[in-house]
Write a protein that holds these residues in place. Structure first.
Motif, PDB file in Angstrom:
ATOM      1  N   VAL A   1      32.865   1.802 -14.150  1.00 56.83           N
ATOM      2  CA  VAL A   1      31.719   0.968 -13.825  1.00 56.83           C
ATOM      3  C   VAL A   1      32.168  -0.482 -13.843  1.00 56.83           C
ATOM      4  CG1 VAL A   1      29.395   0.258 -14.465  1.00 56.83           C
ATOM      5  CG2 VAL A   1      30.113   2.626 -14.839  1.00 56.83           C
ATOM      6  N   SER A   2      31.962  -1.184 -12.755  1.00 59.61           N
ATOM      7  CA  SER A   2      32.368  -2.579 -12.657  1.00 59.61           C
ATOM      8  C   SER A   2      31.333  -3.338 -11.855  1.00 59.61           C
ATOM      9  CB  SER A   2      33.747  -2.676 -11.991  1.00 59.61           C
ATOM     10  OG  SER A   2      34.166  -4.022 -11.875  1.00 59.61           O
ATOM     11  N   HIS A   3      30.988  -4.547 -12.288  1.00 62.50           N
ATOM     12  CA  HIS A   3      29.999  -5.371 -11.595  1.00 62.50           C
ATOM     13  C   HIS A   3      28.671  -4.628 -11.420  1.00 62.50           C
ATOM     14  CE1 HIS A   3      32.895  -8.537 -10.546  1.00 62.50           C
ATOM     15  NE2 HIS A   3      33.756  -7.551 -10.371  1.00 62.50           N
ATOM     16  N   GLY A   4      28.353  -3.768 -12.397  1.00 61.89           N
ATOM     17  CA  GLY A   4      27.079  -3.063 -12.361  1.00 61.89           C
ATOM     18  C   GLY A   4      26.994  -1.944 -11.351  1.00 61.89           C
ATOM     19  N   THR A   5      28.124  -1.448 -10.870  1.00 64.07           N
ATOM     20  CA  THR A   5      28.109  -0.376  -9.877  1.00 64.07           C
ATOM     21  C   THR A   5      29.272   0.579 -10.108  1.00 64.07           C
ATOM     22  OG1 THR A   5      28.239   0.150  -7.507  1.00 64.07           O
ATOM     23  CG2 THR A   5      29.443  -1.778  -8.248  1.00 64.07           C
ATOM     24  N   THR A   6      29.116   1.838  -9.645  1.00 59.64           N
ATOM     25  CA  THR A   6      30.201   2.822  -9.690  1.00 59.64           C
ATOM     26  C   THR A   6      30.913   2.924  -8.347  1.00 59.64           C
ATOM     27  OG1 THR A   6      28.665   4.585  -9.070  1.00 59.64           O
ATOM     28  CG2 THR A   6      28.999   4.213 -11.424  1.00 59.64           C
ATOM     29  N   GLY A   7      30.546   2.051  -7.404  1.00 62.50           N
ATOM     30  CA  GLY A   7      31.052   2.173  -6.033  1.00 62.50           C
ATOM     31  C   GLY A   7      32.391   1.541  -5.777  1.00 62.50           C
ATOM     32  N   LEU A   8      33.023   0.955  -6.811  1.00 63.83           N
ATOM     33  CA  LEU A   8      34.309   0.286  -6.606  1.00 63.83           C
ATOM     34  C   LEU A   8      35.494   1.207  -6.858  1.00 63.83           C
ATOM     35  CD1 LEU A   8      33.402  -3.148  -8.230  1.00 63.83           C
ATOM     36  CD2 LEU A   8      33.599  -2.624  -5.803  1.00 63.83           C
TER      37      LEU A   8
ATOM     38  N   PHE B   1      30.230   2.416   8.108  1.00 66.87           N
ATOM     39  CA  PHE B   1      30.286   2.415   6.659  1.00 66.87           C
ATOM     40  C   PHE B   1      29.028   1.720   6.148  1.00 66.87           C
ATOM     41  CE2 PHE B   1      34.714   2.377   8.015  1.00 66.87           C
ATOM     42  CZ  PHE B   1      35.357   3.239   7.126  1.00 66.87           C
ATOM     43  N   SER B   2      28.443   2.198   5.060  1.00 69.32           N
ATOM     44  CA  SER B   2      27.278   1.504   4.521  1.00 69.32           C
ATOM     45  C   SER B   2      27.228   1.597   3.010  1.00 69.32           C
ATOM     46  CB  SER B   2      25.973   2.063   5.117  1.00 69.32           C
ATOM     47  OG  SER B   2      25.653   3.317   4.551  1.00 69.32           O
ATOM     48  N   ASP B   3      26.690   0.569   2.396  1.00 68.99           N
ATOM     49  CA  ASP B   3      26.436   0.534   0.962  1.00 68.99           C
ATOM     50  C   ASP B   3      25.447  -0.593   0.725  1.00 68.99           C
ATOM     51  OD1 ASP B   3      26.904   0.789  -2.007  1.00 68.99           O
ATOM     52  OD2 ASP B   3      28.529   2.062  -1.276  1.00 68.99           O
TER      53      ASP B   3
ATOM     54  N   VAL C   1      30.597  -4.118  -3.665  1.00 66.70           N
ATOM     55  CA  VAL C   1      31.146  -2.944  -2.977  1.00 66.70           C
ATOM     56  C   VAL C   1      31.406  -3.266  -1.509  1.00 66.70           C
ATOM     57  CG1 VAL C   1      30.698  -0.562  -2.267  1.00 66.70           C
ATOM     58  CG2 VAL C   1      30.055  -1.316  -4.557  1.00 66.70           C
ATOM     59  N   LEU C   2      30.455  -3.942  -0.869  1.00 64.97           N
ATOM     60  CA  LEU C   2      30.616  -4.294   0.543  1.00 64.97           C
ATOM     61  C   LEU C   2      31.800  -5.233   0.751  1.00 64.97           C
ATOM     62  CD1 LEU C   2      26.867  -4.765   1.449  1.00 64.97           C
ATOM     63  CD2 LEU C   2      28.385  -3.014   2.393  1.00 64.97           C
ATOM     64  N   GLU C   3      31.996  -6.152  -0.182  1.00 65.02           N
ATOM     65  CA  GLU C   3      33.135  -7.065  -0.073  1.00 65.02           C
ATOM     66  C   GLU C   3      34.451  -6.298  -0.150  1.00 65.02           C
ATOM     67  OE1 GLU C   3      35.175 -10.756  -2.594  1.00 65.02           O
ATOM     68  OE2 GLU C   3      33.075 -10.229  -2.946  1.00 65.02           O
ATOM     69  N   GLN C   4      34.545  -5.373  -1.122  1.00 71.64           N
ATOM     70  CA  GLN C   4      35.765  -4.570  -1.245  1.00 71.64           C
ATOM     71  C   GLN C   4      35.939  -3.649  -0.047  1.00 71.64           C
ATOM     72  OE1 GLN C   4      37.391  -2.488  -5.021  1.00 71.64           O
ATOM     73  NE2 GLN C   4      36.219  -0.896  -3.992  1.00 71.64           N
ATOM     74  N   LEU C   5      34.843  -3.084   0.430  1.00 79.61           N
ATOM     75  CA  LEU C   5      34.888  -2.182   1.575  1.00 79.61           C
ATOM     76  C   LEU C   5      35.419  -2.887   2.815  1.00 79.61           C
ATOM     77  CD1 LEU C   5      34.232   0.534   2.861  1.00 79.61           C
ATOM     78  CD2 LEU C   5      31.838  -0.173   3.006  1.00 79.61           C
TER      79      LEU C   5
ATOM     80  N   VAL D   1      30.496  -2.217   9.263  1.00 81.23           N
ATOM     81  CA  VAL D   1      30.165  -2.204   7.843  1.00 81.23           C
ATOM     82  C   VAL D   1      28.756  -2.756   7.709  1.00 81.23           C
ATOM     83  CG1 VAL D   1      30.709  -3.109   5.548  1.00 81.23           C
ATOM     84  CG2 VAL D   1      32.562  -2.463   7.106  1.00 81.23           C
ATOM     85  N   ALA D   2      27.837  -1.952   7.187  1.00 78.55           N
ATOM     86  CA  ALA D   2      26.427  -2.339   7.140  1.00 78.55           C
ATOM     87  C   ALA D   2      25.896  -2.298   5.717  1.00 78.55           C
ATOM     88  CB  ALA D   2      25.597  -1.393   8.015  1.00 78.55           C
ATOM     89  N   GLN D   3      25.034  -3.260   5.398  1.00 82.37           N
ATOM     90  CA  GLN D   3      24.325  -3.232   4.123  1.00 82.37           C
ATOM     91  C   GLN D   3      23.093  -2.357   4.290  1.00 82.37           C
ATOM     92  OE1 GLN D   3      23.189  -7.046   2.517  1.00 82.37           O
ATOM     93  NE2 GLN D   3      22.977  -6.203   0.460  1.00 82.37           N
ATOM     94  N   LEU D   4      22.978  -1.339   3.421  1.00 86.86           N
ATOM     95  CA  LEU D   4      21.897  -0.371   3.583  1.00 86.86           C
ATOM     96  C   LEU D   4      21.354   0.013   2.214  1.00 86.86           C
ATOM     97  CD1 LEU D   4      20.682   1.100   6.089  1.00 86.86           C
ATOM     98  CD2 LEU D   4      22.095   3.055   5.475  1.00 86.86           C
ATOM     99  N   ASP D   5      20.143  -0.432   1.913  1.00 92.77           N
ATOM    100  CA  ASP D   5      19.463  -0.083   0.677  1.00 92.77           C
ATOM    101  C   ASP D   5      18.533   1.088   0.970  1.00 92.77           C
ATOM    102  OD1 ASP D   5      17.595   0.080  -1.484  1.00 92.77           O
ATOM    103  OD2 ASP D   5      18.099  -1.981  -2.048  1.00 92.77           O
ATOM    104  N   TRP D   6      18.754   2.222   0.334  1.00101.39           N
ATOM    105  CA  TRP D   6      17.995   3.426   0.649  1.00101.39           C
ATOM    106  C   TRP D   6      16.506   3.288   0.351  1.00101.39           C
ATOM    107  CZ3 TRP D   6      21.664   7.554  -1.961  1.00101.39           C
ATOM    108  CH2 TRP D   6      22.917   7.507  -1.308  1.00101.39           C
ATOM    109  N   ASP D   7      16.152   2.403  -0.550  1.00100.75           N
ATOM    110  CA  ASP D   7      14.739   2.219  -0.894  1.00100.75           C
ATOM    111  C   ASP D   7      14.032   1.249   0.041  1.00100.75           C
ATOM    112  OD1 ASP D   7      14.723   3.960  -3.117  1.00100.75           O
ATOM    113  OD2 ASP D   7      15.660   2.420  -4.364  1.00100.75           O
TER     114      ASP D   7
END
Length: 301
Positions: free
Chosen positions: A95-102, A152-154, A159-163, A189-195
């Motif tokens: 877990v880094s920067h509040g996310t598990t996506g890294l 790609f989306s997140d 995460v998007l910066e690393q992606l 590369v797209a920013q996509l919030d599922w909510d």
């Protein structure tokens, strides 16, 4: 296999085993001889045997080389059968920067292997990946399966910066928020919030295939994913996309909660049979499942 061919394969295996256990410099490995052997019908079996003699060797499991060395070796090894490799930058923290996506999780590796064995599911199609994380699965599909377009989306900024960095690292050109043409594949590369994503935004992607890996890690996320899937079923201008969701079974409820909600939503699903080849190093005792969802039709398996 002729006796001389068997002898040559055995010698090659021993050479890889000895050099890897001694952590020799990668250029010293007999890569050219391996390329020649991989052209033979038994090439895939040889590749798996090399994995058993190196990264999966009992000595390496207990006292292996550095993670960096092992990953560089695997990247070089994977390059031989596919003609290309995937280079990845990721966090060393779960877990880094509040996310598990890294970081790259096991189901992402498993789905990448499945895709490489089943390229027809992606070739010349538009693929939308939900929760791309570090991007390994998508990069493998782009290089080995030749989709027409890949999104790609997140949702997490870090995460998007690393992606985006990993897309560049693998030789793809990239301009912010703009689909770019990399040979035959257009990558976005797209920013996509599922909510917060709308049906209109999803419709604009016009995806033929939707994938997601290791995104069922808690209940609220599962419900958000179901929200996106329902919108995808309703908003397409053409036929609904094929959907593949891969997840690691961390408890008996991991998949049950998801499939129960799929049934409730009337989304048909089936479990895909396991693939035969293993290219990446991950926990063998982990139970990993790939579900194929059909967003039209009634539920069941």
């Amino acid at each position: 296999m002729a006796p001389e061919d068997h002898e040559g394969a055995t010698s090659l295996l021993q050479s890889f085993e000895r050099r890897f256990l001694a952590a020799r410099a990668l250029p010293s490995f007999p890569w050219q001889s391996l390329e020649e052997k991989l052209r033979e019908p038994s090439g895939s079996a040889l590749l798996l045997a090399i994995l058993q003699k190196t990264v999966k060797h009992p000595v390496c499991v207990q006292h292996g080389p550095s993670v960096k060395y092992a990953r560089c070796f695997l990247s070089k090894l994977i390059q031989k059968p596919s003609g290309d490799s995937v280079t990845l930058s990721e966090s060393t923290a779960i877990v880094s920067h509040g996310t598990t996506g890294l970081v790259t999780w096991d189901a992402a590796l498993y789905l990448a292997e499945w895709a490489i064995e089943n390229p027809a599911a992606f070739t010349d199609r538009t693929v939308l990946e939900l929760g791309s994380g570090a991007g390994l699965t998508g990069l493998a599909i782009c290089k080995a399966c030749y989709p027409r377009a890949y999104i790609f989306s997140d949702c997490h900024a870090q995460v998007l910066e690393q992606l985006r960095g990993n897309v560049l690292l693998n030789g793809f050109s990239l301009e912010p928020h703009t689909p770019i043409d990399t040979g035959s594949t257009k990558v976005t590369v797209a920013q996509l919030d599922w909510d917060e994503v709308t049906a209109s935004q999803l419709s604009d992607f016009q995806a033929d295939v939707v994938i997601a890996a290791d995104v069922l890690y808690y209940w609220e996320v599962t419900l958000s994913l179901l929200r996106v899937l329902k919108m995808l079923a309703d908003c397409q201008r053409k036929s609904a996309p094929d959907v593949y969701v891969a997840y690691t079974v961390r408890s008996q409820d991991t998949g049950k909660l998801f499939t129960t909600e799929l049934d409730r939503a009337g989304i048909y699903w089936e479990e895909m049979p396991p693939h035969t080849g293993k290219l990446f190093a991950y926990e063998e005792h982990s139970a990993i499942v790939i579900l194929k969802l059909m967003l039209t039709g009634r539920h069941g398996v």
